[in-house]
Scaffold this motif. Sequence first.
Motif, mmCIF file in Angstrom:
data_model
loop_
_atom_site.group_PDB
_atom_site.id
_atom_site.type_symbol
_atom_site.label_atom_id
_atom_site.label_comp_id
_atom_site.label_asym_id
_atom_site.label_seq_id
_atom_site.Cartn_x
_atom_site.Cartn_y
_atom_site.Cartn_z
ATOM 1 N N SER A 1 0.831 -1.209 0.000
ATOM 2 C CA SER A 1 0.000 0.000 0.000
ATOM 3 C C SER A 1 0.865 1.260 0.000
ATOM 4 C CB SER A 1 -0.925 -0.017 1.220
ATOM 5 O OG SER A 1 -1.675 1.164 1.279
ATOM 6 N N VAL A 2 1.945 1.234 0.790
ATOM 7 C CA VAL A 2 2.846 2.393 0.840
ATOM 8 C C VAL A 2 3.494 2.622 -0.514
ATOM 9 C CG1 VAL A 2 5.031 3.226 1.812
ATOM 10 C CG2 VAL A 2 3.287 2.219 3.310
ATOM 11 N N GLU A 3 3.940 1.550 -1.164
ATOM 12 C CA GLU A 3 4.599 1.666 -2.463
ATOM 13 C C GLU A 3 3.620 2.110 -3.552
ATOM 14 O OE1 GLU A 3 8.141 1.205 -2.913
ATOM 15 O OE2 GLU A 3 7.649 1.611 -0.806
ATOM 16 N N GLU A 4 2.375 1.627 -3.492
ATOM 17 C CA GLU A 4 1.359 2.046 -4.456
ATOM 18 C C GLU A 4 1.057 3.535 -4.287
ATOM 19 O OE1 GLU A 4 0.299 0.516 -6.919
ATOM 20 O OE2 GLU A 4 0.275 -1.647 -6.563
ATOM 21 N N LYS A 5 1.020 3.982 -3.057
ATOM 22 C CA LYS A 5 0.791 5.412 -2.801
ATOM 23 C C LYS A 5 1.937 6.249 -3.338
ATOM 24 C CE LYS A 5 -0.303 8.598 0.986
ATOM 25 N NZ LYS A 5 -0.504 8.715 2.465
ATOM 26 N N TRP A 6 3.157 5.741 -3.169
ATOM 27 C CA TRP A 6 4.345 6.453 -3.682
ATOM 28 C C TRP A 6 4.309 6.587 -5.197
ATOM 29 C CZ3 TRP A 6 8.132 4.105 -6.850
ATOM 30 C CH2 TRP A 6 9.240 4.933 -7.141
ATOM 31 N N ILE A 7 3.949 5.501 -5.917
ATOM 32 C CA ILE A 7 3.978 5.531 -7.376
ATOM 33 C C ILE A 7 2.890 6.448 -7.906
ATOM 34 C CG2 ILE A 7 2.413 3.613 -7.895
ATOM 35 C CD1 ILE A 7 5.818 4.166 -9.552
ATOM 36 N N LEU B 1 8.399 -2.709 -6.778
ATOM 37 C CA LEU B 1 6.946 -2.619 -6.698
ATOM 38 C C LEU B 1 6.293 -3.622 -7.643
ATOM 39 C CD1 LEU B 1 4.267 -1.384 -5.840
ATOM 40 C CD2 LEU B 1 4.655 0.467 -7.505
ATOM 41 N N LYS B 2 6.821 -3.744 -8.852
ATOM 42 C CA LYS B 2 6.275 -4.724 -9.803
ATOM 43 C C LYS B 2 6.360 -6.148 -9.241
ATOM 44 C CE LYS B 2 7.169 -2.065 -14.038
ATOM 45 N NZ LYS B 2 7.948 -2.029 -15.309
ATOM 46 N N LYS B 3 7.477 -6.427 -8.564
ATOM 47 C CA LYS B 3 7.646 -7.750 -7.967
ATOM 48 C C LYS B 3 6.634 -7.979 -6.838
ATOM 49 C CE LYS B 3 11.155 -10.865 -6.114
ATOM 50 N NZ LYS B 3 12.583 -11.007 -5.730
ATOM 51 N N LEU B 4 6.398 -6.921 -6.037
ATOM 52 C CA LEU B 4 5.406 -7.023 -4.973
ATOM 53 C C LEU B 4 4.016 -7.285 -5.545
ATOM 54 C CD1 LEU B 4 6.447 -4.094 -2.581
ATOM 55 C CD2 LEU B 4 6.734 -6.545 -2.175
ATOM 56 N N ARG B 5 3.687 -6.603 -6.638
ATOM 57 C CA ARG B 5 2.384 -6.810 -7.279
ATOM 58 C C ARG B 5 2.232 -8.257 -7.772
ATOM 59 N NH1 ARG B 5 2.284 -1.351 -11.039
ATOM 60 N NH2 ARG B 5 1.355 0.094 -9.496
#
Length: 636
Positions: free
Chosen positions: A266-272, A290-294
Amino acid sequence: MALITLRDIRMHYGHEPVLDGVNLTVSAGEKICLLGRNGVGKTTLMGILGGRLTPDDGVVVRSRGVTISGLGQDVPNDLKGTVFDVVCNSMGPKGQRLVEFRHLCNTSVLGKNRLQGLEKKITDLRQIIEKEDDWRIEQQAARIISQMHLNADDEVQTFSAGLKRKVLTAAAMVSQPDILLLDEPTNHLDMDAVEWLEKVFSQYKGTIIVITHDRMMIRRIATRILEIDRGILFSWDCNYDTYLKRSKERLEAEEKGNLLFDKKLSVEEKWIRQGIKARRTRNEGRVRALKKLREIRRNRRDRTGNVRMAVEDAEQSGKIVVEATRLTFSYGDRRIVNNFSHTLMRGDRIGIMGPNGAGKSTLIRLLLGELIPDQGKVRHGTNMEVLYFDQLRGQLDEEKTVQENVSPQSDMMTVGGRTRHVIGYLKDFLFSPQRARTPVRVLSGGEKNRLLLAKLFSRPSNVLVLDEPTNDLDVETLELLEDLLIDYTGTVLLVSHDRTFINNVVTSSLVFEKDGQIEGYAGGYDDWLSQRLEGLENEPANPDRPPAKKVCKNRKSDTKGQKKLGYMEKRELEALPERIESLEARQKELFATLSTKDFYRQGSERIAAVKQELEQVECDLEETFVRWETLEDRVS
C-alpha cells in the motif's frame, strides 16, 4: 525405511493447482491421517500415492516390491458375490482361481446334475491350486473375514452400506500390503464398528494413510498428521491436539505476515501514484521492486473464510415439545421400537445412538408424526417450527442448481429478517458464484451437506432434527456446527455416529438396546459408556439372560502406595505364567480352526460359537497380562 517419496508434485484441475510442489516421504509402520477441507485435493494425493493418478509434474519414487492396497470413499453399486468372493477376488489370479473352484464345487453339489466335464474341471483346478499352494490364500481370507466378524457365505448385495465398507476394508487388508490407503473408512459405520476399526488399525503392522474427519479416531491412531492447504502439504509429527495448536499458530503467523506485506504494498502504491518519475537509478529499482510485490500479491492464494452459518429462532415452542407414550412399531416380524415412552422438553438436546439398522431414523419419523405407531401415541406441543435434516438428502433436487435449491422462485431471499441475494447467502456456506450455478448432482458429499444446511437455516425454527448431518463434513465445519447447536435456544434431536460430535453437543442420549428397547442416559457418548458399564457391573445375575459381552480392562491399576503381596497373591503371581501359556495355546488352536479351508462350510451356530470363544480367550488373556504386570510392580 522410505516406502514412497514424492518430489515437487503438481496437479491442476482448472486454473489453480490442487497440489503445488508437494514433497513427501512415507516410511514403514507409520499411521498417517490426511486432513484438509472438502475439495482441497486429499483424494487426489491418495490417487497419486496409490498409482491410480499420474501427476502433471514431479517425481514419484516407490521402493522395489512395495505393495499398496486401498479403500475408496464410495461403495461401488455393482458389488456382487459372497463375502469370501469379494475378499478373495481382491488377491489377484490366485484368489480368483479359488473363487471359481468354490463356485464349481457348489454347482456340482447343489445342482445334483453333474454337467459334462464339470468333474474334470474341478479336478484340474484342484491340482493347480495345490501345486501353487493357493490354500494359503484361502486361509488368509478366512482369517481376515473372522477378524472383521463377517460370515464368509453371506451375499454382499444384501448388505447395508456400512457392512459393504467392512467387506471392502477386509479386501484391502487381506494381502497385508505394505501401505494401506483408506479414504473415509468410517462412513456409514456405526459406533461399535468404528471402535473395532480403530483397534484393527492400531494393531496393523504395515503403513496406514487414512483420510478421516473422525476426531476421536485421529486422536487414537495417528502417529503423524498431514494437512493440505491451498495446494501445499504440511507435515506434523505430533498428536492431534498438538497439531491443532501448531496449525493455528501457523495460520496466525501467515496472517500477520500478509498484513505486513499488504501494508508495504500500500505504501509503495501510494508512492507511485504521486507521479514521481522513475528515471534516476534509485527510483528505477523501487519501481522494479513494486512490480515484484504486485506479482507476489497476484499469485498469493488467500485462505477461504470459514462457513458462516446461523439459525434464525422462531417464536418459542410450548414447554413440552413431544410426548411419546408406550410407542411400539414393527416392520413385518421385526420389532423396531418396543414400549417406548419419553417426554421431549423445550431446550433439550437429545442424541440418538445405536447400531446400523436399529431404527434411529424410524424413531425420529414416529416422533415427528410421519409414521403411525402400531401401539401407543405421540402428542405434539404447541407452536412447533421444525427443520429436518434428512441423511439421504431427499430435500435436494439433484437436477436443479445449488441456487435454485435454496431460492427457487427469486434471486432475492429473506434471511434473519433482512433481504439478501441468494449468491451472497451461499458464499456464507463457501459456494462461489460459479459453484452456485452448477447442478447439485456434481457436488461432493460434503458440499451437498453444506447445501442442505444452507437451505434449512434460511428458515426460522424452534426444533432442529438432524439425521447424520456430519457425514463428509470437514473438521472446521463440524466444529462450527457444534458451536451453533450449543448456542441454539430451541430443541435438538440428533442422530450421529460421530462420537466427538455427540459428546460436545447433546445433554442426554436415547440408545437402542436389543429387541427395540430404547434406554435413556444423561450426557453423550462417553457418559453412556461409563453408565452402561456401571449398570452391567451392578446388575444381578439372571440365568435366563445371555451373559453380557465381556469388557476387557486394558490398563494397569494404580499400584502406588499399595502394600506388599500377601501369601495368596504370591501364589496367584506364580500361577499366572502357566495361565497365560494355556490361554495362548488355546488362542492358537482357535486361530487354526478358523483358518481351515472347510470351517465356513459348517453351520452358523458352530461358527458363531468358535468366534465367541476366541473373543473371550483374547479378553481373558489381556486381563491376565494386566494382572501379572500389576502384581509384578508391587513385588518391585
